[in-house]
Design an enzyme around this catalytic site. Structure first.
Site, PDB file in Angstrom:
ATOM      1  N   LYS A 103      94.150  -8.697  66.166  1.00  0.00           N
ATOM      2  CA  LYS A 103      94.113  -8.975  67.650  1.00  0.00           C
ATOM      3  C   LYS A 103      93.258 -10.905  67.626  1.00  0.00           C
ATOM      4  O   LYS A 103      92.229 -10.841  66.620  1.00  0.00           O
ATOM      5  CB  LYS A 103      92.554  -7.718  67.602  1.00  0.00           C
ATOM      6  CG  LYS A 103      92.187  -7.958  69.234  1.00  0.00           C
ATOM      7  CD  LYS A 103      91.535  -6.526  69.634  1.00  0.00           C
ATOM      8  CE  LYS A 103      90.783  -6.988  71.028  1.00  0.00           C
ATOM      9  NZ  LYS A 103      90.043  -5.312  71.845  1.00  0.00           N
ATOM     10  N   HIS A 105      92.339 -11.728  70.947  1.00  0.00           N
ATOM     11  CA  HIS A 105      90.884 -11.986  71.280  1.00  0.00           C
ATOM     12  C   HIS A 105      89.899 -10.115  71.922  1.00  0.00           C
ATOM     13  O   HIS A 105      90.522  -9.855  70.658  1.00  0.00           O
ATOM     14  CB  HIS A 105      91.613 -11.196  72.682  1.00  0.00           C
ATOM     15  CG  HIS A 105      92.119  -9.985  73.535  1.00  0.00           C
ATOM     16  ND1 HIS A 105      93.520 -10.277  72.610  1.00  0.00           N
ATOM     17  CD2 HIS A 105      91.923  -9.212  74.137  1.00  0.00           C
ATOM     18  CE1 HIS A 105      94.051  -8.103  72.935  1.00  0.00           C
ATOM     19  NE2 HIS A 105      92.809  -8.038  73.597  1.00  0.00           N
TER      20      HIS A 105
END
Length: 213
Positions: A103, A105
């Site tokens: 991921k 963010h």
């Protein structure tokens, strides 16, 4: 055979997870039984399954600090096992799982849940090729933690490409034990005790042909 293993087989058969007949496996072998852990797909069945995992882990005596579930099948399994350890054995331990893709963010990274620290138990459904364990061990080692053991539902006790089973290969490669709720040996014993002799005979013959040394 332990009482919880007998209950596990009753539960797996009753849930339609463990079936008998003729099944062509990915390996091309014709198996007289098939175990599909994906069919533990309700709240009640997952709750009970976690209890079997926790019982096998505690009985093993392996020291551990936390649990890890490889995506995707290991995610509900690791959560269910952690819940059972806290509720049935008084051990509230942290757990984590990984993402298939990092991921970029928010918190970022591939690990979700508690940080990987100490001695870590990998919780999965079965061991096929051992690649999932190798990936998990890599994540655990990269975090500075230690692989303690691998916990699975069923050990087929079956050869891979060589003479050893996938479970034995994992133990040899990573130097840790593999804990199974139950194995093929206990399944045959259960079927014989339950008077399902036809299935037991078929499985004995299958193990004689493909069983690991």
């Amino acid at each position: 055979m332990e009482a919880y293993q007998r209950e596990f087989f009753q539960f797996a058969i009753g849930s339609g997870v463990l079936k008998f007949g003729q099944f062509i496996l990915k390996s091309g072998r014709n198996s007289p039984y098939f175990f599909n852990a994906g069919l533990f797909n309700s709240g009640a069945s997952l709750r009970r399954l976690g209890g079997f995992y926790a019982a096998a882990l505690v009985r093993s005596g392996v020291a551990f600090d936390m649990l890890f579930g490889p995506a995707y099948k290991g995610i509900p399994l690791v959560a269910a096992t952690a819940i059972a350890l806290a509720g049935e054995h008084g051990r509230d331990v942290p757990f984590a799982f990984d993402r298939k893709e990092a991921k970029d963010h928010g918190e970022g990274g591939v690990i979700v849940g508690a940080p990987l620290v100490g001695r870590v138990v990998v919780v999965d459904d079965v061991i096929s090729s051992g690649l999932s364990v190798q990936h998990s061990a890599g994540l655990i080692g990269a975090a500075g933690a230690e692989l303690a053991t691998v916990l699975v539902a069923l050990d087929r006790q079956e050869r891979g490409q060589g003479e050893r089973s996938a479970v034995a290969e994992v133990t040899a490669r990573h130097g840790v034990p593999v804990i199974a709720v139950a194995g093929l040996e206990q399944l045959v014993q259960f079927l014989e005790e339950d008077s399902q002799h036809a299935a037991a005979a078929d499985i004995r013959a299958y193990r004689a042909r493909y069983g690991s040394s």
